[in-house]
Write an enzyme that holds these catalytic residues in place. Structure first.
Site, PDB file in Angstrom:
ATOM      1  N   GLY A  34       5.504  -4.309   2.643  1.00 25.59           N
ATOM      2  CA  GLY A  34       5.879  -3.192   3.504  1.00 25.59           C
ATOM      3  C   GLY A  34       5.151  -1.910   3.177  1.00 25.59           C
ATOM      4  O   GLY A  34       4.006  -1.911   2.728  1.00 25.59           O
ATOM      5  N   SER A  35       5.875  -0.813   3.376  1.00 26.13           N
ATOM      6  CA  SER A  35       5.239   0.507   3.430  1.00 26.13           C
ATOM      7  C   SER A  35       4.492   0.922   2.169  1.00 26.13           C
ATOM      8  O   SER A  35       3.678   1.841   2.227  1.00 26.13           O
ATOM      9  CB  SER A  35       6.289   1.562   3.726  1.00 26.13           C
ATOM     10  N   VAL A  36       4.772   0.278   1.039  1.00 26.22           N
ATOM     11  CA  VAL A  36       4.010   0.649  -0.153  1.00 26.22           C
ATOM     12  C   VAL A  36       2.519   0.419   0.081  1.00 26.22           C
ATOM     13  O   VAL A  36       1.674   1.059  -0.542  1.00 26.22           O
ATOM     14  CB  VAL A  36       4.478  -0.114  -1.412  1.00 26.22           C
TER      15      VAL A  36
END
Lengths: 161, 580
Positions: B289-291
């Site tokens: 995800g956003s990492v």
């Protein structure tokens, strides 16, 4: 009756003597060897004991265990970030030096100046006024449940026959 | 008379000659018999020596099992010799992680056992785990070698000896012992019954250790404990299934701690569940995800010569084919690059990825090592799942961490390679003092891009989704990640992977702390949220604050310059949208 010439006798005597000497030496060597083996065995077993103790030490020093013990018995906590200062950056106030006179002609004393008069050597340290806290029941149960003491761990190594 | 006289004279004469011959013969006889006597004497002494003197010195050796089960015996003996010399494993501070201990195992030579019932009864008394029936069966088997119990405690050896049964004997063997127990199992690994490595460092350095050479790992058991404690508490609090965490030195890639929960007792891998043995750190591939926006943003600034003030239109979802890209923390307006990052806008990151282009983004991910199995000393590593073929939509989704599945270790390594100033690092687990502390000289991003990413990461914590990761004075920066898991080919919005990658101190990064929690459930005190910002960020903050105490890292004093690192980005953040 000339059974043995003196020279022969000497030769025989010499042979017997060296034989005896050889036996003696070989016995000594064997003896020394068995002692050496004994030492080696005991070194080996000492080494094994050291390994065991080191393993036990490591096992007793598990951070998780130390943390639990510290929580139970010590009234201290790990320092919080705001309790720490950078030694180099912190601007500690430097106390001004105080001048004081030193008596020049004093007798050298071989006892702590602060003791004053007789030094009570080997005086027992004062007994603590309060007993160290006994582990709470909760803790003991926790300890029982969680703490795998070393013997138990050793016992746990490995599977079934 | 005369004849007599003559005869006598002859006899005397004869006697004279004969006597000297006789003397000679007699002398020889004496010589020979003396020689034989001496030989006998030697024999006698030697016999005495063997039978009496040495008999007392020779230790009694049981020969009961000599002919029996020769194969098994020689085999275990060989392995035992290897296991005996198997070297220890230490952590970076010399704390013991694995060692070899001598243990004794009990066996029976049933031919020598006179009263099997009585012996079995007494044995069961000593080893309550054994069943009487089984032991009796073994003792009556008539075999000359029958294991009764392996690895018995030294105290019990005495008890068994006290039975006084000559058919019971011990065999010594060597076993691996892991003082840290579960804590380090996914890094150090574990071995089989003959102490041969089956996983982790124990496996990848099996021969090396067998040769008696010690290993020092980069792990610090104190940090390992802190990370495990906080990860465990997060998993418990959010009723999650599992979790993983890493602490890495960003300048060297050294893994200071690595945890995959649930874990298991390395002394008893046989009873471990599948999910306990599974090493999420190196074997688990997840859409994180956003990492991943750290990577796409870095790629964007690396490839496009644009100022921080560049804007992206995130007012409407992007539609590509049948896919729609939406924002989780939707702002529905035009966002500046720092805003895209701090609000974790999927749309903005997808647009960044689009601007970079498929080829370049892919090449950049490859440079960071995100598309290949991680090069690590633990050999159980998974290959990332990469879209085949890689279409434009994959570029867009990969920009915010979907469609590309990597291990947690990939992510931490990639982030380290950017924040350390742009030098590619490889994760390391074996401490090697001979290798210089500085990382490889392969640049993945320029120093300028690295500095921008640092500021952006700091902004996420001061202003954005990662505010719960803040530890006062330590200039924590980071990025949240909340990814939906794919269940039966569909994204399931109930099952999430919530993570946070924290780096500190952000003005001169030294440590990266990553925590990932698998399927956390929202709690009352988190308003039902189970996102990275609520689940993993606070855990990372707790890890950092404990770590600082253990490592003695002083915080920057209030109001000092480092504490204002990244503040310059605030000018790009619209005032009304401040805070979380």
């Amino acid at each position: 009756m000339k059974v043995l010439k003196p020279r022969t006798f000497i030769v025989f005597a010499f042979a017997a003597l060296s034989g005896a000497l050889l036996l003696y030496t070989s016995q000594n060597v064997q003896d020394a060897q068995s002692r050496l083996e004994g030492y080696e065995r005991s070194i080996e077993s000492e080494k094994e004991k050291i390994r065991l103790l080191r393993a036990e030490w490591a096992s007793l020093n598990r951070p998780e265990r130390l943390e639990r013990l510290a929580n139970e018995f010590l009234d201290v906590l790990p320092p919080a970030p705001d309790q720490m200062v950078d030694r180099d950056a912190a601007n500690f106030e430097i106390q001004p030096a105080v001048e004081f006179e030193v008596e020049r002609d004093f007798e050298p004393v071989l006892q702590p100046v602060s003791a004053g008069g007789e030094v009570k050597s080997h005086a027992a340290p004062p007994a603590p006024k309060t007993k160290p806290p006994a582990p709470s029941r909760e803790f003991r149960e926790q300890e029982k449940k969680e703490s795998k003491d070393f013997n138990k761990l050793i016992g746990e190594i490995g599977g079934q026959p | 008379m005369m004849a007599m006289h003559r005869l006598r004279r002859n006899a005397i004469k004869l006697e004279g000659e004969r006597s000297s011959a006789l003397d000679l013969a007699r002398g020889r006889l004496v010589l020979i018999s003396a020689f034989f006597g001496l030989v006998y004497l030697v024999f006698a002494i030697r016999a005495f020596d063997l039978a009496v003197i040495q008999a007392f010195e020779m230790p009694y050796e049981s020969e009961a099992v000599d002919v029996v089960e020769v194969e098994e015996r020689t085999e275990t003996r060989e392995l035992s010799v290897v296991a005996k010399g198997r070297a220890d494993i230490y952590d970076r501070n010399g704390e013991l992680l694995a060692t070899t201990l001598k243990t004794s195992s009990l066996y029976a030579d049933t031919h020598l056992i006179s009263d099997p019932e009585k012996t079995a009864r007494e044995l069961v008394e000593i080893f309550p785990k054994l069943s009487y029936g089984k032991v009796l069966h073994k003792l009556q088997s008539g075999r000359r070698f029958e294991w009764i119990e392996r690895n018995i405690h030294p105290e019990k050896i005495d008890q068994v000896l006290r039975i006084g049964e000559p058919g019971l004997d011990f065999k010594e063997s060597y076993r691996r012992f892991y003082p840290q127990g579960e804590s380090t199992v996914h890094l150090v690994g574990y071995g089989d019954i003959d102490a041969q490595g089956l996983a982790g460092i124990e496996r990848s350095f099996n021969n090396y250790l067998n040769e008696g050479r010690e290993l020092h790992l980069t792990v610090d058991v104190r940090l390992q404990h802190i990370l495990r404690r906080e990860l465990e508490s997060s998993i418990r609090k959010f009723e999650a299934k599992a979790g993983a965490g890493v602490i890495m030195d960003v300048t060297t890639g050294e893994v200071l701690a690595g945890v995959s929960l649930p874990d298991f007792d390395p002394h008893d891998p046989g009873h471990a569940e599948k999910d306990e043995i599974f090493n999420m750190l190196t074997l688990g591939v997840y859409e994180l995800g956003s990492v991943f926006k750290i990577f796409s943003t870095a790629a964007f600034f690396e490839n496009k010569d644009v100022p921080m003030s560049v804007t992206f239109d995130a007012s409407e979802p992007i539609k590509v084919g049948r896919h729609t890209i939406r924002d989780y923390h939707a702002e529905n307006r035009v966002l500046s690059a720092p805003e895209v990052f701090m609000h974790s806008s999927n749309i903005g990151s997808a647009l960044m990825g689009q601007a970079v282009g498929t080829e370049k983004l892919r090449a950049f991910y490859k440079d960071l090592g995100l598309l290949d199995p991680v090069d690590f000393e633990v050999r159980e590593v998974a290959t990332p799942l990469v879209p085949q073929p890689w279409r434009e939509i994959n570029t867009l989704t990969a920009s915010y961490g979907h469609g590309v599945s990597t291990t947690p270790l990939h992510l931490v390594t990639g982030v380290s390679s950017i924040v350390n100033g742009g030098y590619a690092v490889k994760p390391k687990l074996v401490l090697d003092e001979t290798v210089s502390k500085t990382s490889t000289d392969v640049r993945v991003v320029s120093a300028e891009t690295a500095q921008r990413i640092r500021q952006l990461l700091r902004l996420v914590v001061t202003e954005g989704t990662g505010s719960k990761a803040e530890v006062k004075g330590y200039r924590v920066g980071g990025k949240t990640g909340t990814a939906e898991k794919i269940v039966n080919g569909k994204y399931d919005n109930k099952k999430k992977i919530s993570s946070f990658i924290g780096v500190f101190p952000m003005d001169a990064p030294k440590y990266a702390v990553y925590i990932m929690v698998d399927e956390p459930k929202g709690q009352k005190d988190t308003w039902g949220y189970a996102t990275g910002g609520w689940v993993a960020a606070p855990a990372v903050a707790r890890v950092i604050s404990s770590m600082a105490a253990v490592l003695g890292i002083p915080p920057a004093p209030e109001g000092s310059a480092p504490n204002h690192f990244g503040d310059s980005l605030r000018q790009f953040v619209s005032a009304k949208e401040g805070g979380r």
